[in-house]
Design a protein around this motif. Sequence first.
Motif, PDB file in Angstrom:
ATOM      1  N   ALA A  48     -23.372 -39.663   1.995  1.00 35.90           N
ATOM      2  CA  ALA A  48     -24.241 -39.805   3.163  1.00 35.90           C
ATOM      3  C   ALA A  48     -24.935 -38.506   3.544  1.00 35.90           C
ATOM      4  N   ASN A  49     -24.349 -37.359   3.186  1.00 38.75           N
ATOM      5  CA  ASN A  49     -24.890 -36.073   3.619  1.00 38.75           C
ATOM      6  C   ASN A  49     -25.422 -35.231   2.467  1.00 38.75           C
ATOM      7  N   GLY A  50     -25.778 -35.870   1.365  1.00 42.66           N
ATOM      8  CA  GLY A  50     -26.379 -35.144   0.258  1.00 42.66           C
ATOM      9  C   GLY A  50     -27.876 -35.051   0.443  1.00 42.66           C
ATOM     10  N   GLY A  51     -28.377 -33.903   0.946  1.00 42.50           N
ATOM     11  CA  GLY A  51     -29.798 -33.797   1.272  1.00 42.50           C
ATOM     12  C   GLY A  51     -30.031 -34.345   2.663  1.00 42.50           C
ATOM     13  N   SER A  52     -31.037 -35.215   2.827  1.00 40.00           N
ATOM     14  CA  SER A  52     -31.284 -35.837   4.128  1.00 40.00           C
ATOM     15  C   SER A  52     -30.170 -36.825   4.437  1.00 40.00           C
ATOM     16  N   ALA A  53     -29.724 -36.797   5.692  1.00 40.71           N
ATOM     17  CA  ALA A  53     -28.587 -37.638   6.086  1.00 40.71           C
ATOM     18  C   ALA A  53     -28.969 -39.110   6.072  1.00 40.71           C
ATOM     19  N   LEU A 320     -15.084 -32.232  -2.898  1.00 40.28           N
ATOM     20  CA  LEU A 320     -15.977 -33.063  -2.088  1.00 40.28           C
ATOM     21  C   LEU A 320     -16.304 -32.388  -0.755  1.00 40.28           C
ATOM     22  N   VAL A 321     -15.294 -31.868  -0.080  1.00 44.81           N
ATOM     23  CA  VAL A 321     -15.516 -31.189   1.202  1.00 44.81           C
ATOM     24  C   VAL A 321     -16.327 -29.921   0.990  1.00 44.81           C
ATOM     25  N   ALA A 322     -15.987 -29.145  -0.052  1.00 42.88           N
ATOM     26  CA  ALA A 322     -16.692 -27.893  -0.311  1.00 42.88           C
ATOM     27  C   ALA A 322     -18.171 -28.144  -0.601  1.00 42.88           C
ATOM     28  N   ASP A 323     -18.481 -29.179  -1.392  1.00 43.37           N
ATOM     29  CA  ASP A 323     -19.876 -29.454  -1.725  1.00 43.37           C
ATOM     30  C   ASP A 323     -20.634 -29.984  -0.513  1.00 43.37           C
ATOM     31  N   THR A 324     -19.966 -30.773   0.331  1.00 44.00           N
ATOM     32  CA  THR A 324     -20.605 -31.244   1.560  1.00 44.00           C
ATOM     33  C   THR A 324     -20.939 -30.073   2.473  1.00 44.00           C
ATOM     34  N   VAL A 325     -19.999 -29.145   2.608  1.00 47.59           N
ATOM     35  CA  VAL A 325     -20.228 -27.955   3.429  1.00 47.59           C
ATOM     36  C   VAL A 325     -21.340 -27.101   2.834  1.00 47.59           C
ATOM     37  N   ALA A 326     -21.311 -26.912   1.522  1.00 43.36           N
ATOM     38  CA  ALA A 326     -22.307 -26.069   0.860  1.00 43.36           C
ATOM     39  C   ALA A 326     -23.713 -26.635   1.004  1.00 43.36           C
ATOM     40  N   ALA A 327     -23.825 -27.971   1.014  1.00 43.94           N
ATOM     41  CA  ALA A 327     -25.147 -28.604   1.086  1.00 43.94           C
ATOM     42  C   ALA A 327     -25.697 -28.672   2.503  1.00 43.94           C
ATOM     43  N   ASN A 328     -24.831 -28.530   3.519  1.00 43.08           N
ATOM     44  CA  ASN A 328     -25.285 -28.771   4.891  1.00 43.08           C
ATOM     45  C   ASN A 328     -25.015 -27.637   5.867  1.00 43.08           C
ATOM     46  N   ALA A 329     -24.207 -26.653   5.480  1.00 41.19           N
ATOM     47  CA  ALA A 329     -23.829 -25.613   6.438  1.00 41.19           C
ATOM     48  C   ALA A 329     -25.000 -24.713   6.797  1.00 41.19           C
ATOM     49  N   LEU A 330     -25.855 -24.414   5.826  1.00 41.52           N
ATOM     50  CA  LEU A 330     -26.983 -23.514   6.040  1.00 41.52           C
ATOM     51  C   LEU A 330     -28.289 -24.241   5.764  1.00 41.52           C
ATOM     52  N   ALA A 331     -29.390 -23.574   6.097  1.00 39.29           N
ATOM     53  CA  ALA A 331     -30.701 -24.168   5.844  1.00 39.29           C
ATOM     54  C   ALA A 331     -30.959 -24.315   4.353  1.00 39.29           C
ATOM     55  N   SER A 333     -29.352 -24.943   0.572  1.00 40.86           N
ATOM     56  CA  SER A 333     -28.173 -25.499  -0.101  1.00 40.86           C
ATOM     57  C   SER A 333     -27.539 -24.454  -1.006  1.00 40.86           C
ATOM     58  N   LEU A 334     -26.217 -24.302  -0.895  1.00 38.38           N
ATOM     59  CA  LEU A 334     -25.483 -23.323  -1.692  1.00 38.38           C
ATOM     60  C   LEU A 334     -24.787 -24.011  -2.860  1.00 38.38           C
ATOM     61  N   PRO A 335     -24.528 -23.270  -3.944  1.00 40.40           N
ATOM     62  CA  PRO A 335     -23.705 -23.831  -5.021  1.00 40.40           C
ATOM     63  C   PRO A 335     -22.302 -24.127  -4.510  1.00 40.40           C
ATOM     64  N   VAL A 336     -21.705 -25.189  -5.008  1.00 40.79           N
ATOM     65  CA  VAL A 336     -20.384 -25.578  -4.536  1.00 40.79           C
ATOM     66  C   VAL A 336     -19.352 -24.499  -4.836  1.00 40.79           C
ATOM     67  N   GLY A 337     -19.564 -23.724  -5.908  1.00 42.81           N
ATOM     68  CA  GLY A 337     -18.625 -22.659  -6.240  1.00 42.81           C
ATOM     69  C   GLY A 337     -18.515 -21.609  -5.155  1.00 42.81           C
ATOM     70  N   VAL A 338     -19.604 -21.383  -4.424  1.00 41.28           N
ATOM     71  CA  VAL A 338     -19.562 -20.433  -3.307  1.00 41.28           C
ATOM     72  C   VAL A 338     -18.656 -20.969  -2.205  1.00 41.28           C
ATOM     73  N   ALA A 339     -18.774 -22.263  -1.927  1.00 39.44           N
ATOM     74  CA  ALA A 339     -17.949 -22.871  -0.877  1.00 39.44           C
ATOM     75  C   ALA A 339     -16.474 -22.899  -1.266  1.00 39.44           C
ATOM     76  N   THR A 340     -16.165 -23.197  -2.540  1.00 44.69           N
ATOM     77  CA  THR A 340     -14.752 -23.203  -2.947  1.00 44.69           C
ATOM     78  C   THR A 340     -14.157 -21.806  -2.859  1.00 44.69           C
ATOM     79  N   ALA A 341     -14.977 -20.787  -3.121  1.00 46.49           N
ATOM     80  CA  ALA A 341     -14.489 -19.411  -3.001  1.00 46.49           C
ATOM     81  C   ALA A 341     -14.209 -19.055  -1.547  1.00 46.49           C
ATOM     82  N   VAL A 342     -15.119 -19.465  -0.657  1.00 45.42           N
ATOM     83  CA  VAL A 342     -14.943 -19.169   0.767  1.00 45.42           C
ATOM     84  C   VAL A 342     -13.725 -19.898   1.325  1.00 45.42           C
ATOM     85  N   LEU A 343     -13.548 -21.164   0.926  1.00 44.71           N
ATOM     86  CA  LEU A 343     -12.423 -21.948   1.429  1.00 44.71           C
ATOM     87  C   LEU A 343     -11.107 -21.570   0.749  1.00 44.71           C
ATOM     88  N   GLY A 344     -11.166 -21.218  -0.531  1.00 41.96           N
ATOM     89  CA  GLY A 344      -9.941 -20.932  -1.270  1.00 41.96           C
ATOM     90  C   GLY A 344      -9.462 -19.506  -1.169  1.00 41.96           C
TER      91      GLY A 344
END
Length: 360
Positions: A48-53, A320-331, A333-344
């Motif tokens: 539901a949150n991949g790109g436009s909601a 799934l959570v990391a990619d959702t955060v990476a795609a929507n947290a900032l203006a 879209s970030l690579p999911v690997g950045v989000a897994t690093a921040v969360l992990g």
Amino acid sequence: MSGPAGNLLAPTRVVRWGPVSVRIAPRALTVGVSLFLLVLVAAAIHVANGGSALPLDAVVRALLGDDSNTRVHLAVTEFRAPRTVGAVVAGGCLAMAGAITQTVARNPLASPDILGVTAGASLGAVSVLVLAGGGAAGLSGFAGQVGLPVAAFAGGVLAGVLVYLLAWSGTLDSYRLVLVGLGLNGLAVSLTTWLLTLGDVTSAAQALTWMSGSLNGKDWPLVEPMGLLALVLLAGVLVLGQRLVLLTMDDDVAIGLGVRLGRLRLYALILATLLASTGVVVAGPLVFVALASPQIARLLTGSAVPPILLSGLVGMVFVLVADTVAANALAVSLPVGVATAVLGGPYLIFLILRNQRRLT
């Protein structure tokens, strides 16, 4: 599970139904069901949150086959669903590979990185991108659709084979395996860095994007075969999983029980290598997924060793959570690997400090 190995597992109960009896661990079963439901919820939110909601209820209906809303149905089934399935496959495979590696190495800080699998897969992928000269074709040409996945998978498997051949000395010792894996990992990283200096700016940028870990642009021609391979490997996990707990015993005790440690470690190494290679092909070398997920599953179940299947479910939720955060947290879209690093990253620090307190 009875016998000495059974003490390493969470408490179990025997459920009898007529002539059939099944041994289950109530806490592990509860955690497993909860994690499975959490995967479904996280997957729906991810779509539901991949790109436009999109409205969550419309997404759920589209996933269930309702095509009355053509726009939503096309967006969900053709563009967003492959990315979500890719996140599930990558997270599950990397987490299960991490659980197996930590069990074999008897170290909660171990991951497929110590086998050189992740670095080997990266070396294979970067070789195609740089030597094939991504250029205008880039990831949408031969390198992206055929060469890159094949090279990444072959690089990961080849790294695992080399580690096995170099670590074998009549048997497969865990300590020697870790040392050889770390050495090969360093060599593969150095060769990857050298290759990046040989490529043009476009190829190097594409390689660095892939190495950061990304689910952008995933489509069914890549996700479907990797998903089928993951299901085949899952069958191997079900066959081998219960025996892996024997690897946590003292070698002399295990041998006295008739366990062929060398063969069992070899089978576990092959399975972990194939799982990690599959996950890296789908999403790139996502950091911390293979490291953190097994320990989270272990803490949830109270088991002394990481439960492989539940580790896979934790890994699915994690990605799934990391990619959702990476795609929507900032203006942007970030690579999911950045989000897994921040969360992990914080979890890794917590785990190291926790182990230090146990030793003092």
